[in-house]
Motif scaffolding. Structure first.
Motif, PDB file in Angstrom:
ATOM      1  N   CYS A 166      -0.077  -3.794   7.998  1.00 14.62           N
ATOM      2  CA  CYS A 166      -0.935  -3.278   8.870  1.00 14.62           C
ATOM      3  C   CYS A 166      -0.610  -1.647   9.022  1.00 14.62           C
ATOM      4  CB  CYS A 166      -0.898  -4.006  10.183  1.00 14.62           C
ATOM      5  SG  CYS A 166      -1.918  -3.409  11.456  1.00 14.62           S
ATOM      6  N   TYR A 167      -1.640  -0.857   9.060  1.00 12.36           N
ATOM      7  CA  TYR A 167      -1.537   0.638   9.300  1.00 12.36           C
ATOM      8  C   TYR A 167      -2.568   0.875  10.450  1.00 12.36           C
ATOM      9  CZ  TYR A 167       1.375   1.247   5.605  1.00 12.36           C
ATOM     10  OH  TYR A 167       2.555   1.759   4.560  1.00 12.36           O
ATOM     11  N   THR A 190       2.796   6.319   6.387  1.00 11.30           N
ATOM     12  CA  THR A 190       1.467   6.513   6.632  1.00 11.30           C
ATOM     13  C   THR A 190       0.489   6.354   5.432  1.00 11.30           C
ATOM     14  OG1 THR A 190       1.769   8.951   6.184  1.00 11.30           O
ATOM     15  CG2 THR A 190       2.120   8.166   8.544  1.00 11.30           C
ATOM     16  N   VAL A 191      -0.609   6.055   5.862  1.00  7.84           N
ATOM     17  CA  VAL A 191      -1.579   5.733   4.638  1.00  7.84           C
ATOM     18  C   VAL A 191      -1.729   7.117   3.557  1.00  7.84           C
ATOM     19  CG1 VAL A 191      -2.759   4.017   5.404  1.00  7.84           C
ATOM     20  CG2 VAL A 191      -3.663   5.955   5.933  1.00  7.84           C
ATOM     21  N   ASP A 192      -1.699   7.030   2.452  1.00  9.70           N
ATOM     22  CA  ASP A 192      -1.846   8.238   1.600  1.00  9.70           C
ATOM     23  C   ASP A 192      -3.430   8.489   1.375  1.00  9.70           C
ATOM     24  OD1 ASP A 192      -2.217   9.290  -1.525  1.00  9.70           O
ATOM     25  OD2 ASP A 192      -0.142   9.579  -0.926  1.00  9.70           O
ATOM     26  N   GLU A 193      -3.856   9.592   1.345  1.00  7.84           N
ATOM     27  CA  GLU A 193      -5.087  10.005   1.095  1.00  7.84           C
ATOM     28  C   GLU A 193      -5.701   9.553  -0.266  1.00  7.84           C
ATOM     29  OE1 GLU A 193      -5.525  14.239   1.119  1.00  7.84           O
ATOM     30  OE2 GLU A 193      -4.828  14.611   3.294  1.00  7.84           O
ATOM     31  N   ASP A 194      -5.066   9.101  -1.183  1.00 12.46           N
ATOM     32  CA  ASP A 194      -5.523   8.395  -2.376  1.00 12.46           C
ATOM     33  C   ASP A 194      -5.753   6.984  -2.346  1.00 12.46           C
ATOM     34  OD1 ASP A 194      -5.561  11.163  -3.812  1.00 12.46           O
ATOM     35  OD2 ASP A 194      -3.622  10.752  -4.577  1.00 12.46           O
ATOM     36  N   SER A 195      -5.296   6.567  -1.136  1.00 12.27           N
ATOM     37  CA  SER A 195      -5.458   4.898  -0.988  1.00 12.27           C
ATOM     38  C   SER A 195      -6.973   4.469  -0.689  1.00 12.27           C
ATOM     39  CB  SER A 195      -4.513   4.453  -0.049  1.00 12.27           C
ATOM     40  OG  SER A 195      -4.641   4.900   1.251  1.00 12.27           O
ATOM     41  N   PHE A 196      -7.398   3.273  -0.896  1.00  8.94           N
ATOM     42  CA  PHE A 196      -8.320   3.012  -0.116  1.00  8.94           C
ATOM     43  C   PHE A 196      -8.486   2.571   1.417  1.00  8.94           C
ATOM     44  CE2 PHE A 196      -8.174   0.688  -4.485  1.00  8.94           C
ATOM     45  CZ  PHE A 196      -9.203   1.655  -5.239  1.00  8.94           C
ATOM     46  N   ALA A 197      -7.071   2.269   1.846  1.00 11.47           N
ATOM     47  CA  ALA A 197      -7.074   2.023   3.218  1.00 11.47           C
ATOM     48  C   ALA A 197      -7.355   3.492   3.916  1.00 11.47           C
ATOM     49  CB  ALA A 197      -5.584   1.654   3.319  1.00 11.47           C
ATOM     50  N   VAL A 241      -6.023  -1.321  10.048  1.00  7.06           N
ATOM     51  CA  VAL A 241      -6.615  -1.926   8.798  1.00  7.06           C
ATOM     52  C   VAL A 241      -5.462  -2.819   8.456  1.00  7.06           C
ATOM     53  CG1 VAL A 241      -8.028   0.025   8.221  1.00  7.06           C
ATOM     54  CG2 VAL A 241      -5.639   0.062   7.469  1.00  7.06           C
ATOM     55  N   LEU A 242      -5.759  -3.851   7.689  1.00  5.61           N
ATOM     56  CA  LEU A 242      -5.203  -4.888   7.002  1.00  5.61           C
ATOM     57  C   LEU A 242      -5.099  -4.448   5.767  1.00  5.61           C
ATOM     58  CD1 LEU A 242      -3.072  -7.493   7.518  1.00  5.61           C
ATOM     59  CD2 LEU A 242      -5.216  -8.675   7.255  1.00  5.61           C
ATOM     60  N   VAL A 243      -3.545  -4.445   4.957  1.00  4.40           N
ATOM     61  CA  VAL A 243      -3.711  -4.057   3.441  1.00  4.40           C
ATOM     62  C   VAL A 243      -3.080  -4.742   2.840  1.00  4.40           C
ATOM     63  CG1 VAL A 243      -2.857  -2.588   1.889  1.00  4.40           C
ATOM     64  CG2 VAL A 243      -3.505  -1.593   4.228  1.00  4.40           C
ATOM     65  N   LEU A 244      -3.855  -5.531   1.749  1.00  7.32           N
ATOM     66  CA  LEU A 244      -3.212  -6.475   0.491  1.00  7.32           C
ATOM     67  C   LEU A 244      -2.805  -5.779  -0.662  1.00  7.32           C
ATOM     68  CD1 LEU A 244      -2.699  -9.286  -0.748  1.00  7.32           C
ATOM     69  CD2 LEU A 244      -5.299  -9.508  -1.023  1.00  7.32           C
ATOM     70  N   LEU A 245      -1.754  -5.715  -1.204  1.00 13.85           N
ATOM     71  CA  LEU A 245      -1.165  -5.150  -2.308  1.00 13.85           C
ATOM     72  C   LEU A 245      -0.692  -6.212  -3.353  1.00 13.85           C
ATOM     73  CD1 LEU A 245       0.979  -2.059  -0.953  1.00 13.85           C
ATOM     74  CD2 LEU A 245      -1.476  -2.202  -1.858  1.00 13.85           C
ATOM     75  N   TYR A 246      -1.384  -6.159  -4.447  1.00  9.47           N
ATOM     76  CA  TYR A 246      -1.014  -7.303  -5.410  1.00  9.47           C
ATOM     77  C   TYR A 246      -0.202  -6.602  -6.511  1.00  9.47           C
ATOM     78  CZ  TYR A 246      -1.445 -11.017  -9.059  1.00  9.47           C
ATOM     79  OH  TYR A 246      -1.253 -11.983 -10.184  1.00  9.47           O
ATOM     80  N   LEU A 247       1.088  -6.802  -6.604  1.00  8.82           N
ATOM     81  CA  LEU A 247       1.871  -6.406  -7.891  1.00  8.82           C
ATOM     82  C   LEU A 247       1.831  -7.019  -9.173  1.00  8.82           C
ATOM     83  CD1 LEU A 247       3.101  -5.367  -5.307  1.00  8.82           C
ATOM     84  CD2 LEU A 247       5.115  -5.268  -6.268  1.00  8.82           C
ATOM     85  N   ALA A 248       0.898  -6.797  -9.849  1.00  7.17           N
ATOM     86  CA  ALA A 248       0.376  -7.648 -10.992  1.00  7.17           C
ATOM     87  C   ALA A 248       1.041  -7.162 -12.161  1.00  7.17           C
ATOM     88  CB  ALA A 248      -1.158  -7.164 -11.503  1.00  7.17           C
ATOM     89  N   ASP A 249       1.855  -5.932 -12.319  1.00  5.44           N
ATOM     90  CA  ASP A 249       2.607  -5.459 -13.108  1.00  5.44           C
ATOM     91  C   ASP A 249       4.032  -6.058 -12.989  1.00  5.44           C
ATOM     92  OD1 ASP A 249       4.065  -4.032 -15.080  1.00  5.44           O
ATOM     93  OD2 ASP A 249       3.323  -1.952 -14.609  1.00  5.44           O
TER      94      ASP A 249
END
Length: 279
Positions: A166-167, A190-197, A241-249
């Motif tokens: 949560c950010y 903090t949220v990065d400018e390149d993130s969707f969040a 915002v609630l963030v979901l990160l999925y580590l597919a690699d």
């Protein structure tokens, strides 16, 4: 037993085998807790007990998931912390999740397991191999739980390599990662400018799908740019915002020890190393 194991034992003892049988008021009554809905000021729920009986007073809400979690939370206190009285802010699970109060976290854990027992939750997740908020919303609707509580339960069952965070514009409020996600992956403050969040938080641009993202948009590790993650985010109340990160690699799950990230240091065995002067 852990708080979660206590809750799972309650479900097993009652022979509950379907989501439809998860009547939280009936479960509470069986445990000696009468549930009363009344307007409260300054809290969302209270618990007062004498002997083997108690009354849980719940602030009525138009959102059934909030009421259910409040009841389960108070039942957690009754099961785990009997002999005390409580006035709880359980209007949102994330409030207590970010709290330092151990008893509130234990009651939250109990509530999560009671409302989403492992066997039934696994069944609901069947066929989900790349989770997204649409799927989690469907699961939340079925269990009558909040999206945040459902996402945290996904982390807890540890079947998929996910991180929930949560950010706000002020930075990271809280985070939770599945146990098999290496602790070497350290989220940015903090949220990065390149993130969707960032797009959602600052520009209001919705993130409707789980999208591919460079891992260095999220992690401070110097090698993060070698990997990609899947990201999706949704707006919570207010400036969050609630963030979901999925580590597919899979390589991210087997990446070696990184002693350079964050203020927390871990050795190659995953053990915490206290800063100098604090050992």
């Amino acid at each position: 037993m852990t708080p979660g194991e206590h809750a799972e034992a309650v479900i097993e003892s009652l022979g509950i085998s379907s989501v439809e049988e998860l009547d939280v008021e009936a479960i509470a009554f069986d445990a000696g807790v009468e549930v009363v809905y009344e307007q409260l000021s300054g809290c969302e729920a209270t618990l007062v007990g004498v002997g083997d009986r108690a009354i849980a007073t719940i602030n009525p809400s138009s959102y059934r998931g909030r009421e259910r979690f409040s009841v389960a939370h108070e039942l957690g206190h009754w099961t785990l912390h009997r002999g005390r009285s409580f006035r709880c802010r359980v209007d949102a699970v994330e409030d207590n999740f970010s709290s330092s109060t151990a008893l509130e976290k234990e009651a939250d854990t109990f509530a999560s397991h009671l409302l989403m027992p492992a066997s039934l939750f696994h069944e609901a997740l069947r066929g989900v191999d790349r989770p997204n908020f649409k799927q989690l919303s469907d699961v939340a609707q079925r269990f009558e739980t909040s999206l945040t509580a459902t996402a945290l339960r996904l982390v807890g069952v540890d079947t998929l390599p996910v991180i929930i965070a949560c950010y706000s514009k002020a930075g990271l409020r809280w985070q939770a990662a599945a146990k098999h996600v290496p602790r070497r992956w350290y989220l940015k403050d903090t949220v990065d400018e390149d993130s969707f969040a960032y797009d959602l938080l600052y520009e209001g641009k919705e993130c409707r799908i789980l999208g591919k993202q460079s891992a260095d948009a999220w992690f401070t590790n110097s090698d993060a740019d070698r990997y990609e993650v899947f990201e999706q985010c949704v707006r919570l109340r207010g400036d969050e915002v609630l963030v979901l990160l999925y580590l597919a690699d899979s390589k991210m799950l087997s990446a070696g020890f990184d002693p350079t990230v964050g203020n927390r240091k871990y050795n190659e065995h995953g053990s915490y190393l206290a800063p100098r002067g604090r050992r």
